[in-house]
Design a protein around this motif. Sequence first.
Motif, PDB file in Angstrom:
ATOM      1  N   ARG A 112       0.777  -1.145   0.002  1.00 28.02           N
ATOM      2  CA  ARG A 112      -0.043   0.030   0.228  1.00 28.02           C
ATOM      3  C   ARG A 112       0.940   1.030  -0.035  1.00 28.02           C
ATOM      4  N   ALA A 113       1.881   1.344   0.576  1.00 28.91           N
ATOM      5  CA  ALA A 113       2.807   2.404   0.856  1.00 28.91           C
ATOM      6  C   ALA A 113       3.338   2.466  -0.808  1.00 28.91           C
ATOM      7  N   LEU A 114       3.977   1.613  -1.333  1.00 28.70           N
ATOM      8  CA  LEU A 114       4.300   1.967  -2.804  1.00 28.70           C
ATOM      9  C   LEU A 114       3.306   2.202  -3.739  1.00 28.70           C
ATOM     10  N   GLN A 136       3.829   1.886 -10.214  1.00 27.11           N
ATOM     11  CA  GLN A 136       3.694   0.825 -11.000  1.00 27.11           C
ATOM     12  C   GLN A 136       4.404  -0.328 -11.042  1.00 27.11           C
ATOM     13  N   VAL A 137       4.997  -0.421  -9.627  1.00 27.60           N
ATOM     14  CA  VAL A 137       5.815  -1.617  -9.448  1.00 27.60           C
ATOM     15  C   VAL A 137       4.727  -2.707  -9.115  1.00 27.60           C
ATOM     16  N   VAL A 186      -0.706  -0.202 -11.692  1.00 23.92           N
ATOM     17  CA  VAL A 186       0.424  -0.940 -11.764  1.00 23.92           C
ATOM     18  C   VAL A 186       0.666  -0.533 -13.416  1.00 23.92           C
ATOM     19  N   TYR A 187       1.949  -0.801 -13.695  1.00 26.08           N
ATOM     20  CA  TYR A 187       2.341  -0.771 -15.271  1.00 26.08           C
ATOM     21  C   TYR A 187       1.992  -1.627 -15.962  1.00 26.08           C
ATOM     22  N   TYR A 202       9.246  -0.510 -17.461  1.00 27.01           N
ATOM     23  CA  TYR A 202       9.022  -0.655 -16.221  1.00 27.01           C
ATOM     24  C   TYR A 202      10.004  -0.202 -15.173  1.00 27.01           C
ATOM     25  N   LEU A 203      11.446  -0.444 -15.764  1.00 27.20           N
ATOM     26  CA  LEU A 203      12.406   0.063 -14.669  1.00 27.20           C
ATOM     27  C   LEU A 203      12.474   1.385 -14.742  1.00 27.20           C
ATOM     28  N   VAL A 204      12.487   2.189 -15.901  1.00 28.92           N
ATOM     29  CA  VAL A 204      12.808   3.603 -16.192  1.00 28.92           C
ATOM     30  C   VAL A 204      11.551   4.266 -15.475  1.00 28.92           C
ATOM     31  N   ARG A 205      10.461   4.105 -15.658  1.00 27.40           N
ATOM     32  CA  ARG A 205       9.309   4.595 -15.228  1.00 27.40           C
ATOM     33  C   ARG A 205       8.906   4.272 -13.875  1.00 27.40           C
ATOM     34  N   GLY A 206       9.031   3.053 -13.272  1.00 28.32           N
ATOM     35  CA  GLY A 206       8.856   2.689 -12.033  1.00 28.32           C
ATOM     36  C   GLY A 206       9.837   2.819 -10.866  1.00 28.32           C
TER      37      GLY A 206
END
Length: 427
Positions: A112-114, A136-137, A186-187, A202-206
Motif C-alpha cells: 500500500r505504501a508503494l 507502477q511496481v 500498476v505498469y 517498467y524500470l525507468v518509469r517505475g
Amino acid sequence: MNKPTHRQATVGLLALVLLLALLVVVQNLRDEDDITDVEPPALPLTPTPGQLERGAYLARAGNCVTCHTARGGAEYAGGRAIDTPFGRVYSTNLTPDAATGIGSWSAAHFWRALHNGRSKDGRLLYPAFPYPNYTQVTREDSDAIHAYLRSLPAVDQPNRPHELRFPYNLQVSLAVWRALFFSPGVYEAEAGRSAQWNRGAYLVRGLGHCVACHSSRNLFGATSGEVELGGGLIPLQGWYAPSLASPAEAGVADWKTEQVVQLLKTGVSPQGSVMGPMAEVVFRSTQYLSEADLTAMAVFLKELPQAEPRRRREGEALDPAARALGERLYGERCAGCHGKQGEGAAGAYAPLAGNRAVTLPAPTNVLRVVFNGGFPPATAGNPRPYGMPPFGHELNDVELAAVISHVRSAWGNDASPVSALEVLRAR
C-alpha cells in the motif's frame, strides 16, 4: 430580503471551493486498493532465498538505500534530510525494528505504501517518497523488496518529524495534492512493443523513478512537462537533469546500445561521463543491475520520442578582453588534462569540444563542476575515476565567467557566454 454582504459571499465561495476540493479528494481516495490480506505482525515470514536475492536486487534498482540512509548512519535506518521547496522531509526507518521501523508491517502494508502512498497507520505519505512512480511496481516485486528489508538487521532509530511549512504540513493539503496529481496504477505492457522495451519502460518509469529528476516541476512540486523525461532543474540542488529526449542534451537515440549500457554500468563511456546526482545513481544503483536489464533500459531510452531542442540562450557577445582572459586561463588551468583543443584524454579526462554537458542552454551544471569539482562514480568497471579539481576558491567571478565562456564557445562549441553576475548568483 436582504442582499448577502461581501463577507457572506466570500465565505460562501470558500465553502464551495472546500466542498469541491473534498469531493475531488474523496473520488481520488476511492481509487485505492483495499487491503484484504493483512497478515498478523507476529506471523513469521518464510521467504525463499530466491525471493530475498530478488528483493535485494530490486531495492538496488530503486536506489532505496540512498535516501533511507543518513550520512554516517546504518543502512536503511532513515533519518536523511531531503530539502524541498516546501520544507525539509526526513526519510523513514526501513529496517525490521518493530517499534521504529517496518517490523510490524505486513507485505500488504508495504504494498500500500508503494502503490497508494499511504503508511501503515493510514497517513498519506509525502511524494518526496516517489510513490507516483513506485505505484507502477508489481505486487510480486513489492513483496520481494519487503521480504528483503525484513531480513536486514533491525535498527532502533525513531523517525524524525518532517519540518514543513504551513499549510504543506497538513494531511488535508496533501490529500488535495494527491487528488490533483496522483492516481495509483500498476505498469501495463504496451501492445506492439517488445518484451525488452517493456522491461526497460517498467524500470525507468517505475523503480528507477527517472522522471523524479529528469522532468520539470510545477508550483505544487508535481512533475510536469509535455515531453517524457524532458529535463528539469533539481529543486534546491543546483543541478539540471538534462532532457533524455533531446539530442542536444542527454538523449541517446544516436548512441549504440552498448554505449548506453556502459554509461549506466561504469559511469563513463566514449560519449561522456556522469557527475553530480547521476554519479550517485550509478554508484548506488545502476552499476549493480544485470546486463539484460541495463540493455532493456537502453532500448527504451533510445526509442523515446525526440523533442525539439531548447532555444539557444541569447547573451551578449564575449568581448575581446574576456575572450583573451578565458583563453589564457584555459591554457594555464585546463589544457593539461582536457587538451589544447578540448580533445580530452581517452579513458581519463572528458573532451570539452562537442561536449553536450558544456553547451547546455543553461550553464548550471558546468558552473557547479567548475566551482566544486567532481568525480565520476567509482564502479567495478571504472574503479579509479579521474576527477575534476575545484576552482571556485582559486578564481574570482570574472575569471570563472571568462574561462567557462571560452570553453562554451571554442573548438566548434556554440553556446552563449556566461557573465560574472551569473557566476556570483550561482555561488
